[in-house]
Structure formats: C-alpha cells, structure tokens
Design a protein around this motif. Structure first.
Motif, short mmCIF file in Angstrom:
data_model
loop_
_atom_site.label_atom_id
_atom_site.label_comp_id
_atom_site.label_asym_id
_atom_site.label_seq_id
_atom_site.Cartn_x
_atom_site.Cartn_y
_atom_site.Cartn_z
N PHE A 298 18.79 -69.05 44.58
CA PHE A 298 18.17 -68.07 43.69
C PHE A 298 18.72 -66.68 43.98
CE2 PHE A 298 14.99 -71.48 43.73
CZ PHE A 298 14.75 -71.61 42.36
N ILE A 299 18.87 -65.90 42.92
CA ILE A 299 19.31 -64.51 43.05
C ILE A 299 18.27 -63.61 42.37
CG2 ILE A 299 21.76 -65.13 43.11
CD1 ILE A 299 21.90 -64.22 40.16
N ASP A 300 18.35 -62.34 42.65
CA ASP A 300 17.45 -61.39 42.00
C ASP A 300 17.80 -61.33 40.52
OD1 ASP A 300 16.04 -59.14 41.03
OD2 ASP A 300 16.07 -58.21 43.00
N PRO A 301 16.88 -61.71 39.62
CA PRO A 301 17.21 -61.73 38.19
C PRO A 301 17.56 -60.36 37.63
CG PRO A 301 14.86 -62.08 38.52
CD PRO A 301 15.50 -62.15 39.88
N ARG A 302 17.15 -59.28 38.30
CA ARG A 302 17.47 -57.94 37.81
C ARG A 302 18.96 -57.64 37.90
NH1 ARG A 302 12.76 -55.09 41.30
NH2 ARG A 302 13.64 -56.59 42.78
N LEU A 303 19.69 -58.45 38.67
CA LEU A 303 21.13 -58.24 38.77
C LEU A 303 21.87 -58.69 37.52
CD1 LEU A 303 21.73 -59.41 42.45
CD2 LEU A 303 22.24 -57.12 41.56
N VAL A 304 21.40 -59.75 36.86
CA VAL A 304 22.18 -60.37 35.79
C VAL A 304 21.53 -60.29 34.42
CG1 VAL A 304 23.38 -61.95 37.36
CG2 VAL A 304 21.20 -62.63 36.36
N LEU A 305 20.28 -59.85 34.35
CA LEU A 305 19.60 -59.72 33.06
C LEU A 305 19.76 -58.32 32.51
CD1 LEU A 305 16.27 -61.65 33.63
CD2 LEU A 305 18.04 -62.25 31.99
N TYR A 306 20.09 -58.23 31.20
CA TYR A 306 20.15 -56.91 30.56
C TYR A 306 18.75 -56.32 30.51
CZ TYR A 306 24.99 -57.28 29.05
OH TYR A 306 26.36 -57.36 29.01
N ASN B 202 26.32 -53.15 36.63
CA ASN B 202 27.20 -53.74 35.62
C ASN B 202 27.40 -55.24 35.79
OD1 ASN B 202 27.77 -51.59 33.92
ND2 ASN B 202 29.36 -50.81 35.28
N HIS B 203 26.44 -55.92 36.43
CA HIS B 203 26.53 -57.38 36.54
C HIS B 203 25.77 -58.08 35.42
CE1 HIS B 203 27.75 -57.95 41.04
NE2 HIS B 203 28.46 -57.01 40.44
N GLN B 204 25.15 -57.30 34.53
CA GLN B 204 24.32 -57.91 33.49
C GLN B 204 25.15 -58.85 32.61
OE1 GLN B 204 24.50 -54.69 34.15
NE2 GLN B 204 22.47 -53.96 34.68
#
Length: 702
Positions: free
Chosen positions: A694-702, A541-543
């Motif tokens: 940098f962070i894992d983009p899968r955490l914040v992208l829908y 739910n961080h998207q």
C-alpha cells in the motif's frame, strides 16, 4: 571618385554588420550548448528543467479544474499514453547527435554567408568600372514587419500568458473565453512543455519527487510510527496504574519514585508553560528527502537517480524526530511520615493485663547491614506480615523500627515494642526498680526479675525471654513473645508534570539538516522548489489516477486520518485505529457520487462492510523508472455502495460514476466527540522487488 569611396564604405559597413550578426548568433548557440552540457543553477540542475514552473504545471492543473470536459481529458489521455512515452524514448546519444547536426548547419550557413559577401564585393567592383547613371528618386516604402518578427512577438505574448496563468484576471478571461480558444492555447502550452522536456534531456516535470511512491510511503510510515509510539508512552505516563512503565519507556530511572502521584499535570502547567505541538506534514517530509538525497556532485544531472528507503533513511528520520521533540517531566514529591494520635496497637501491655504474640526464641544481630536485628514470628497479623523477608523473618533497625525487605529495606510506620518503656499509651511488660536497678514483672502477687536474653552484653529488649514467657504462661515453652504498634502513616503529597517540548519547528529542523550538507543553498532551494512555496504546490507531480470525488482535487478534501500510524496530537486518542493505517480517510458527506479513477474492473464487493475494490493492470506511472513503469494497481474503498445495478466483475471507464458514499461508519474523535462522515481510500501497487504494498493515495490521486 567621391561616389566610389562612398559605395566602398557602405559595402564595408554592410559586410561588418553581417559579420557581427553571424558572430552574435554563433555565440548565442555556443552559449546554449554550454548551458545544456553543464549542470547549471538549481532550477535546471536537478532534472535539466527548461522553461518555468508555470509552463510545466499549467496543463495538469487546468485538466484537474474541469473534470467534466471530455476534450481536455482526451488530450490528457493522449499526453500520458502516447506523447510522453514517445518523448521519454529519446536517448541521450540521439540528443547529442541533434546538437552536432545543429552545429554543422550553423557552420554551413556561415560559409554560405561568406560566399554571398564575396559575390557582392565582386559585383561592386564591376559596377565601379561602369559609366554612372542618374538614380530616380523614389518614394520610400513603409517598413513592414516580417513573418519571423510577428511570430516572435506572438511567442512573447504567449509566454506572458503562461506566466500569469494563475492570476485573477486571466482566470476571469478563461471563464469568458470560448472553449475552442482555451483548448488551442493549452495544446500549444502542452507542445511547448513536451519540446522543453525533450531538449532538457528527459521527461521529468518541474517539482517531481525523485523517488518511487513505495519509498515515499515507507518513510511516512516510519516517521508517524515514531510519533505514535511516543504518544502511546505519554498516555501510559498519564495512567495511574502504569505511569512508571511509561516513564521507563522514556529511559527514566523510577527506583526512587516511591509514591503514586496524587495529581497529574499534562501540557501547559506551572512547570512547563507551553502547549505541546505536533506539526508533521508528509509533503514537507517527501520534499526534504528528495532534496537530502539528491546528488549534486554527479557528472550528469540530467539523469535522475531515485533514492531508496533503507535503514539509513530510518536513522535520518529518527534524527529529525529527536531534533524536534523531547519528552519532559517533573516528579514533585513532598510526601512525608506523619504520626498517629493515638497509635495503633497489636499486643503489649503489662504482664498482668497485656497480650502478646509468640516468636521463635532465636534472634540475630548484624553489623554492616541495612537492619540491626532479625527474628522470626510464629504468630503475626496481616498488617505486619507483609514486611517479612523471603525466610519469614522481620528485620528491624536499632530503634526497633520495622524495615521493608521488599523495598530495599525502606522504613515502615511499624515498631516492635521495647519492653522497658511505654509505647505511646501502652504499658511495658517490665517495670524498673529504682532501688535495685533491675527490671521485673509481676505474676499475680509474685515478683520476678527479668532474665537476660541477648548477645554478648547486648539485650534483646524487643523480646520477652523464653524463661519469663514460661513463667507468664506455663503452657508456652522455649518461645519468646513480642508486641508491635503502628506509630506513623505515610502522607502522600505528590505531583507529576509531563509534556512534550518542541525544540524546533519541523521547518527549522529540515532547514538545519539541509544547511549542514554540501551544496546547502542549492538543496534548500531545491526543497523550496519541490514544496512549491514560490509558485504553488504541485504535490510531487506523481498524480496518475483521476480524482475519485469529482471536480475538486483530492488535496482539497480534509483528511481526518492520514496514511501510516494515527497520530494527530500529543496525549490524545484520536480514533479507534490501534495499528498501521494503510489508507487515508477523507471527510465526505453521505450520498456523494464517486467516479472511477481509471479504466478498471470491479474485483471485490462486500455489501455488508460497504467496501469495493477496483483493479487495473499495467497502469503507466510516467515518472517511475526509465520511460515510465507499468504497475498493476488496486484501489480499495470503504463506506461506499455501488449504483446503477453494478456488481462484481463489471468494467468501468475512467471518470464513470459507479458508487456513492454511505456514511455507514463514522470517524469519531474519542476525546472531542466530533463525528465525521468519511470515505476510506487505499491504493495498492505492485512494487519492484517488494511485491504488492500500500502507498499513500495522496501521491497518485489528482
């Protein structure tokens, strides 16, 4: 008299019924107050969630499923920018004040009810004293449900709808329903979600990771680095020139591993009958860490405390990794000495026909050392010269076998000739006279008895004495002679078996770790809740950023290279990534359109490298911090090119098409020759106290 008693009984029954009704209502309210005040079971304990998971996730998944619906996205934008921040500003004292006011209203209502009953009792007593009148029989009216009852039934029907929102039948219904009805129902669900979040003590949504994206990403980087480093050492073990270095990196003592293997056997073999497996899942790791660090003993579990990445986290991750994987090997060496036929000779032969090498006349004898004798050659060939010690001496044992001082005085295949006996087919320098019992040699027609050369009654038979050497050749003075031969060669017969043993699967390691802690069952249930095994994966739910690829969720695309260190399978080199990978490579066909993840500006463009950078300041991450945190955010894209004449410095609206994938650079798997077109995505945020990272983009992208 009978009628009077009947009326009094009826009144008493009504009074008792009213009293029970108010008591039940008061008890229910008190029960709810107690439930809100105490931690409760798992589903409410971590974050005071109210409602169920479906109700909390319906809005988000519906928005993601229809990215082209402007109405839904307008509502979603209003939710994230207006309603959610307002909801999160409601403080705990305000909530307590509302509860007190609610109790006061209940008490006031009970008092009014008692006053009403007293008035009814007074009217009945007055009526009892009046003359009785006959009642007219009237037709009974049909019962008609009240507005309250109808509203209650409507709520029940709606909750049944939310519960089954992911069912096939409901999906078919949505597909056929009118757009305005869909929007109306979702808005209603959204309002209920907001109300639930407010009354539960915060804006947290069910299944949300209780950590910042930076800390989650750092944990992923460290775990994948452990696997990556282990895999690099495994690849060294399989290198014919570096295999010992690989074993040493695993803590193996290679001192007695004298021979290089003839054959390497990786993975499933006669020694290790299994296929090496690597089953890392970043989502499981993130869920585990949130469950592991959650404080179930806190006085008020309504206030979520984020765990922070630290050296303790690294220790925990190392324990997880070591509990699952173990490097195993078997060095199977049956190498041996085998005898030449014939031997290889250097010098030797009779005094009349032989040839010899010169050496210094001084020789030494030792006790208690790996060697018995030591002498220094003057003339020597390369074959034997490599076995001299640091002072230029040859070391031999009591059988005159040459030892290797550079390898802990191990045996070699060379011997110094014993001048009394034949060396294979080679004649000795001296002959033995059975009649006199003396050794002698011939120089022309003259016989010469051997002159003694040695130490305290022990002869140095591996040397021709200086006196005899000068007789043999008058030009050689104060010098001894020797000869040597190679009798044995080393027959290598060696195999190296190596593999990775998966002692437990990743799920079992996580389960064992959580079960060994306090509140074990609650932690395990919390882990399952975050992972979504019961009601669908929510991905934390961080998207916050809209999906760059369009309608489908980013999670539906195949990631060929993940965030962290490139590790796909044991003993393989998946791609040409030699260090930390700060983004994710998603398989995407060429000429696929890309969409802006937020209102942003194009800050960097490199047409030669096919890269684009998007930036937006103050992106609000609702779950991050108290009431949300605004962070400057950049999105890096590779293998893309801008469209519609766009250029550096232009601004984009959320969801606006701005680029297409190019397939400029393919992700090739080096060992299975599979080639993919892909788009590389990196997300960089301004982290608290750490600067940009940098962070894992899968955490914040829908």
């Amino acid at each position: 008299m009978y009628q009077q008693e009947k009326r009094e009984l009826k009144f008493g029954k009504k009074e008792l019924s009213s009293e029970k009704k108010h008591r039940r209502k008061s008890f229910a309210i008190q029960k709810k107050i107690k439930k809100d005040a105490n931690p409760g079971f798992l589903l409410t304990k971590p974050v005071k969630y109210t409602g169920n998971r479906m109700k909390a996730s319906a809005w988000q998944k519906t928005v993601n499923a229809d990215s082209e619906n402007d109405v839904l996205h307008a509502l979603d934008s209003a939710k994230r920018r207006v309603i959610t921040p307002a909801m999160q500003k409601v403080s705990k004292p305000q909530r307590l004040q509302r509860e007190r006011k609610k109790r006061d209203r209940i008490s006031e209502k009970e008092q009014k009810s008692r006053d009403k009953l007293q008035k009814q009792d007074h009217r009945l007593k007055e009526k009892h004293n009046r003359p009785q009148k006959k009642k007219k029989i009237q037709n009974q009216k049909k019962h008609r449900s009240s507005v309250k009852e109808r509203f209650k039934e409507g709520l029940k029907a709606f909750f049944r709808f939310v519960k089954n929102i992911y069912g096939t039948e409901v999906k078919k219904f949505f597909a056929a329903a009118a757009l305005f009805l869909l929007v109306l129902l979702l808005v209603f669900a959204f309002i209920l979600m907001i109300f639930s979040s407010i009354t539960s003590g915060g804006g947290f949504t069910l299944g949300t990771y209780a950590a910042q994206d930076y800390d989650l990403s750092e944990a992923e980087k460290y775990y994948t680095k452990l696997a990556w480093e282990m895999n690099n050492n495994i690849k060294l073990v399989g290198d014919s020139s570096k295999w010992k270095n690989g074993l040493k990196n695993f803590g193996v003592n290679t001192r007695n591993m004298k021979d290089d293997p003839d054959t390497w056997y990786w993975g499933n073999s006669s020694q290790f009958n299994w296929e090496p497996c690597y089953d890392f899942d970043p989502y499981k790791l993130w869920c585990f860490l949130c469950a592991y660090y959650y404080n179930f003993d806190a006085a008020d579990n309504g206030d979520i405390t984020y765990w922070k990445y630290s050296s303790d986290t690294e220790t925990l991750l190392k324990e997880l990794f070591d509990a699952e994987y173990q490097f195993v090997y078997w060095y199977d060496n049956t190498s041996r000495w085998e005898e030449y036929s014939p031997y290889h000779y250097w010098g030797g032969g009779s005094a009349e026909t032989g040839t010899y090498y010169r050496c210094e006349k001084e020789a030494y004898i030792y006790d208690g050392r790996p060697y018995r004798y030591r002498f220094k050659p003057i003339a020597i060939t390369n074959e034997l010269g490599k076995y001299r010690d640091s002072e230029g001496y040859l070391c031999i044992d009591s059988n005159y076998r040459v030892l290797n001082p550079n390898d802990n005085y191990e045996l070699t295949g060379f011997y110094i000739m014993d001048h009394r006996y034949y060396s294979g087919t080679k004649e000795p320098f001296y002959y033995y006279d059975n009649a006199t019992g003396n050794f002698f040699f011939m120089q022309g027609t003259e016989r010469h008895d051997r002159s003694f050369w040695g130490w305290n009654r022990e002869d140095a038979w591996f040397l021709v004495s200086p006196t005899d050497t000068e007789i043999w050749n008058s030009n050689i003075k104060d010098t001894c002679m020797y000869g040597y031969y190679e009798k044995y060669y080393w027959k290598t017969d060696c195999r190296l078996y190596y593999s990775v043993k998966q002692k437990k699967i990743f799920d079992q390691v996580i389960s064992d770790k959580l079960n060994a802690m306090s509140h074990a069952s609650e932690r395990s249930q919390y882990y399952q809740l975050l992972l979504g095994n019961d009601s669908g994966q929510m991905y934390g739910n961080h998207q916050t950023l809209q999906n760059i690829f369009g309608s489908a969720s980013i999670h539906e695309y195949t990631a060929v290279n993940g965030f962290g260190y490139d590790m796909q399978a044991w003993n393989t080199t998946h791609c040409r990534i030699s260090d930390l990978h700060e983004g994710v490579d998603f398989v995407l066909n060429s000429n696929t359109q890309l969409y802006a993840p937020f209102d942003c500006k194009i800050t960097e463009v490199d047409s030669s490298k096919h890269t684009v950078v998007l930036r937006k300041n103050d992106v609000e991450y609702w779950y991050d911090g108290s009431g949300g945190t605004k962070r400057d955010t950049e999105v890096y894209l590779s293998n893309v090119t801008l469209i519609n004449g766009l250029a550096k410095g232009d601004t984009l609206k959320e969801g606006e098409a701005f680029a297409v994938s190019t397939g400029h650079q393919s992700c090739d798997s080096l060992q299975n020759s599979l080639i993919y077109d892909y788009v590389h995505i990196k997300v960089k945020i301004d982290t608290d106290g750490y600067g940009w990272d940098f962070i894992d983009p899968r955490l914040v992208l829908y």
